[in-house]
Design an enzyme around this catalytic site. Structure first.
Site, PDB file in Angstrom:
ATOM      1  N   ARG A  88       5.276  -5.934   0.535  1.00 47.03           N
ATOM      2  CA  ARG A  88       4.883  -6.215   1.815  1.00 47.03           C
ATOM      3  C   ARG A  88       5.696  -7.619   2.336  1.00 47.03           C
ATOM      4  O   ARG A  88       4.801  -8.077   3.442  1.00 47.03           O
ATOM      5  CB  ARG A  88       3.604  -6.215   1.685  1.00 47.03           C
ATOM      6  CG  ARG A  88       2.824  -4.591   3.099  1.00 47.03           C
ATOM      7  CD  ARG A  88       1.175  -5.201   2.145  1.00 47.03           C
ATOM      8  NE  ARG A  88       0.691  -4.547   3.135  1.00 47.03           N
ATOM      9  CZ  ARG A  88      -0.134  -3.507   3.418  1.00 47.03           C
ATOM     10  NH1 ARG A  88       0.581  -2.247   2.442  1.00 47.03           N
ATOM     11  NH2 ARG A  88      -0.672  -3.324   3.900  1.00 47.03           N
ATOM     12  N   ARG A 125      -9.666   8.106  11.436  1.00 50.53           N
ATOM     13  CA  ARG A 125      -9.289   8.009  10.154  1.00 50.53           C
ATOM     14  C   ARG A 125     -10.721   8.026   9.295  1.00 50.53           C
ATOM     15  O   ARG A 125     -11.520   7.487   9.496  1.00 50.53           O
ATOM     16  CB  ARG A 125      -8.606   6.636   9.689  1.00 50.53           C
ATOM     17  CG  ARG A 125      -7.807   7.448   8.140  1.00 50.53           C
ATOM     18  CD  ARG A 125      -6.908   6.724   7.482  1.00 50.53           C
ATOM     19  NE  ARG A 125      -7.037   5.308   7.227  1.00 50.53           N
ATOM     20  CZ  ARG A 125      -6.515   4.415   7.162  1.00 50.53           C
ATOM     21  NH1 ARG A 125      -5.023   4.834   6.208  1.00 50.53           N
ATOM     22  NH2 ARG A 125      -6.479   3.216   6.905  1.00 50.53           N
TER      23      ARG A 125
END
Ligand code: AP5
Ligand code: ZN
Length: 214
Positions: A88, A125
């Site tokens: 990342r 979610r």
């Protein structure tokens, strides 16, 4: 195969990972899942990572790099892996390259989705407390309300799926992680996937990029 799965928070990395890892017989190694497992067990690493995660910030490189490289050294990852959410940062990408040496990453799949759609997906979610499979009441509903299809685990809302943390995560992605798309582009290993289609169409596009049949 040695694959990196990239894309902003909510792009569908976790959703697509099970099918890819089963099809290629490689372990799915998700840095976010590993960190949440550490937190659930209350390990020192989990304690150290917790504050950054709840704010939607990246966990310091040193911690994450050590954790993921240790996992890649397990025997099941010897012949390949599907990395999800790692690398990342530039430092993480370089550490991965260094550790793989000549073997290298063979393909970086980048699932692209626009910001409005990401916010919509993450707001709804639900995640399994046991195996971390993601669900969504509209686009990916479980068979039984608030229970995981795979193991019956309880579905919950992640702390970092609250609106402030979602906004922060998307900002952090744009600043710190999106430059890696170019990093893998320069190496000729990048495949772009349109993530703004139905879940099974995204899967078809990924399998086509991998050159495998469903
Ligand atoms: P992490 O767990 O990696 O979270 P993330 O990258 O933000 O990714 P997500 O899990 O949010 O999204 P996803 O792409 O997997 O989407 P999903 O498939 O669930 O990281 C969490 C935190 O840990 C970070 O903020 C950081 O603090 C730390 N961390 C982790 N790795 C790190 C690292 N390498 N370095 C430093 N810190 C690190 O899908 C989302 C929703 O949409 C679901 O509800 C799903 O059902 C639905 N959906 C999926 N696909 C579709 C579709 N095609 N259409 C409609 N709905 C869809
Ligand atoms: Zn589960």
């Amino acid at each position: 195969m040695r694959i990196v799965l990239m894309g902003p928070p909510g792009a569908g990395k976790g959703t697509q990972a099970t099918a890819i890892s089963q099809r290629l017989s490689v372990p799915h190694i998700a840095s976010g899942n590993l960190l949440r497992e550490h937190r659930a067990k209350g390990t020192p690493l989990g304690e150290e990572a917790g504050a950054s995660m709840d704010k939607g910030l990246l966990v310091p490189d040193g911690l994450v790099i050590r954790m993921v490289l240790d996992r890649l050294n397990q025997p099941d990852a010897k012949d390949g892996f599907l990395l999800d959410g790692f690398p990342r940062t530039g430092e993480q990408a370089e550490a991965l390259d260094k550790s793989l040496g000549l073997r290298g990453v063979q393909m970086a799949l980048n699932i692209a989705v626009g910001t409005d759609e990401l916010v919509k997906r993450l707001g709804g979610r639900l995640t399994c407390r046991t195996c971390q499979t993601p669900y969504h009441p509209v686009t990916a509903p479980p068979k039984v309300a608030r229970r995981c299809d795979k193991d019956g685990g309880e579905l919950y809302q992640r702390d970092d799926d609250k609106p402030d943390a979602v906004r922060q995560r998307i900002e952090v992605y744009n600043k710190q992680t999106s430059p890696l798309v170019e990093y893998y582009g320069r190496r000729g290993t990048l495949k772009e996937i349109n993530g703004e289609q139905a879940i099974d169409h995204v899967q078809t596009a990924i399998f086509a990029a991998l050159g495998v049949k469903a």
